[in-house]
Design an enzyme around this catalytic site. Structure first.
Site, short mmCIF file in Angstrom:
data_model
loop_
_atom_site.label_atom_id
_atom_site.label_comp_id
_atom_site.label_asym_id
_atom_site.label_seq_id
_atom_site.Cartn_x
_atom_site.Cartn_y
_atom_site.Cartn_z
N HIS A 1 0.71 -1.63 0.38
CA HIS A 1 0.07 0.02 0.07
C HIS A 1 0.78 1.43 -0.04
CE1 HIS A 1 -3.43 2.67 0.53
NE2 HIS A 1 -2.76 3.32 2.02
N ARG B 1 4.71 10.29 -5.23
CA ARG B 1 5.84 10.96 -5.63
C ARG B 1 6.57 10.39 -6.48
NH1 ARG B 1 4.20 10.26 -0.61
NH2 ARG B 1 5.18 8.11 -0.05
N GLU C 1 -8.41 -2.75 6.27
CA GLU C 1 -7.97 -2.39 7.37
C GLU C 1 -8.10 -3.76 8.47
OE1 GLU C 1 -6.79 0.74 8.86
OE2 GLU C 1 -6.74 1.86 7.54
N THR D 1 -4.52 0.14 5.62
CA THR D 1 -4.71 -0.19 5.08
C THR D 1 -3.67 -1.30 4.22
OG1 THR D 1 -5.23 1.66 3.31
CG2 THR D 1 -5.24 -0.12 1.92
CA CA Z 1 -6.42 4.11 7.07
#
Ligand code: CA
Length: 423
Positions: A141, A150, A209, A357
């Site tokens: 993730h 980025r 999650e 995540t």
């Molecule tokens: Ca989160």
């Protein structure tokens, strides 16, 4: 007495093969019925065992637990009894449900009082969450997000492999599975404008999650080692950390997530004890570069938990959009907790710490729409021929998770949430 996790155990309550709640699981939750107040329950097959009634009928007399612990809106008082007692109680429940034990099996009158079909109960928030922390511990993730926003060549920031990155979330808006919520509103800055606007979020996302619940407090100033950490963890649940990506993009500099995360997070209602998950422990990532001594750990601390996410449009059928696994976590819960307490910050019973995540290495295992549809460039096609880059109004997102080994399936049930249109 056969140990509660033994794969050979069978219950006199019939448990279908693909059911999350065999006798080897026995997770704890809070439920109510039309005629009863909230109380502590244990899931077994498609039924809920009422611990308050079980206690009143004398089946738990050896434990001398006050009824207020079981006739309770939250599990916090129960968890406060401590891990050894909760463990013995789970063992006692295992014995009572064992196919070879006639105590409850042959007492129809008691069964009538202590068992409720899941379809007849309403599950409640399992714990009163004091503080909520969200980590960012899946390497796939973090790498995906780094690539998108980025530098693809240097996707991970320099600190990422040295500590479990996290932030303090908002506990008040954690909602139990099945609770709908309205699309959040907030401030965003359209790409073609110099000025921000206020309105409904346009890029609403889920985050796959898990969460762990703190089962033992620390004193202010105290730190917990990775070896001791599991003694401070009561159990785990599924967790959907809903995220407003457009709000997040504009607000997160320089202090990180704020209103893009705090509007809602959905938790599954059953807390699966760490004890029940022990048989599914597995080796973690080889951590290179070597972590600092306070983050080193011994043994197998990852857990093999299959995870999946479905999107169900209004009046439509489910579409599985993600299949991931908790074992893909780079940082373990034990490391997260050791890091969290390394500065002396105290933790309390009922605190919730979420994994971040959980994406796997393949595109079908990414744990958010941001990654699955790769920032909107690869929309997902659903079986009603509509497309999704993010989550639409009236979509329901369903998360499921289970461990499986030696013919035993220990599952979490569901974390389900429906998105209503903005108010
Ligand atoms: Ca989160």
């Amino acid at each position: 007495m056969i140990k509660a996790n033994d794969p050979s155990l069978k219950s006199w309550i019939e448990v279908p093969e693909d059911c999350d709640f065999p006798i080897q699981n026995l997770p704890f939750g809070i439920f109510k019925t039309q005629s009863s107040n909230p109380r502590v329950g244990v899931a077994i097959g498609d039924q809920v065992l009422d611990l308050s009634s079980l206690n009143k009928l004398g089946f738990l007399d050896d434990f001398k637990i006050d009824d207020s612990v079981f006739s309770n809106q939250y599990l916090n008082d129960f968890i406060t009894l401590g891990k050894p007692l909760c463990r013995s109680l789970r063992q006692r429940i295992s014995n009572l449900l064992n196919i070879n034990n006639p105590e409850l099996r042959d007492n129809k009158n008691a069964q009538y009082k202590v068992l409720n079909f899941m379809t007849n109960v309403q599950m409640q928030m399992p714990v009163k969450v004091g503080d909520y922390t969200d980590f960012y511990s899946s390497i796939d993730h973090a790498t995906n997000v780094g690539k998108m926003f980025r530098d693809p060549a240097n996707a991970l920031l320099p600190n990422w492999k040295h500590m479990p990155i996290g932030y303090h979330g908002r506990a008040s808006s954690i909602i139990v599975s099945g609770t709908p919520f309205h699309r959040p509103k907030g401030q965003t800055k359209p790409a073609d404008s110099d000025l921000p606007v206020f309105g409904p979020c346009k890029l609403l996302d889920f985050e796959l999650e898990t969460a762990f619940i703190i089962g033992r407090e620390t004193k202010f100033g105290e730190s917990v080692s990775t070896d001791e950490a599991s003694n401070y963890i009561f159990g785990m649940a599924l967790f959907n950390d809903w995220s407003a990506r457009d709000i997040q993009t504009w607000e997160y500099v320089p202090l990180g997530p704020f209103l893009a995360k705090s509007f809602a997070s959905t938790i599954s209602p059953w807390i699966v004890t760490l004890d029940a998950l022990e048989p599914f422990r597995t080796a973690g990532y080889k951590q290179e570069p070597k972590v600092l001594p306070y983050l080193e750990y011994n043994g197998e601390k990852n857990i093999d938990i299959n995870l999946e996410v479905s999107i169900q449009p209004e009046n439509g059928s489910e579409n599985i959009v993600c299949r991931s696994n908790y074992k893909f976590m780079y940082w373990t819960m034990e490391q997260q907790l050791a890091h969290h307490t390394s500065n002396g910050c105290n933790i309390n019973i009922g605190d919730l710490m979420a994994s971040g995540t959980i994406s796997g290495p393949t595109p079908d295992s990414y744990g958010s729409m941001l990654e699955l549809a790769w920032k909107g460039t690869k929309p997902l096609k659903l079986n009603d021929n509509t497309e999704r880059k993010f989550i639409n109004d009236n979509d329901t997102v369903i998360m499921r998770g289970y461990c499986e080994k030696e013919g035993v399936r220990v599952g979490f049930g569901e974390a389900t949430g429906k998105v209503l249109k903005a108010l």
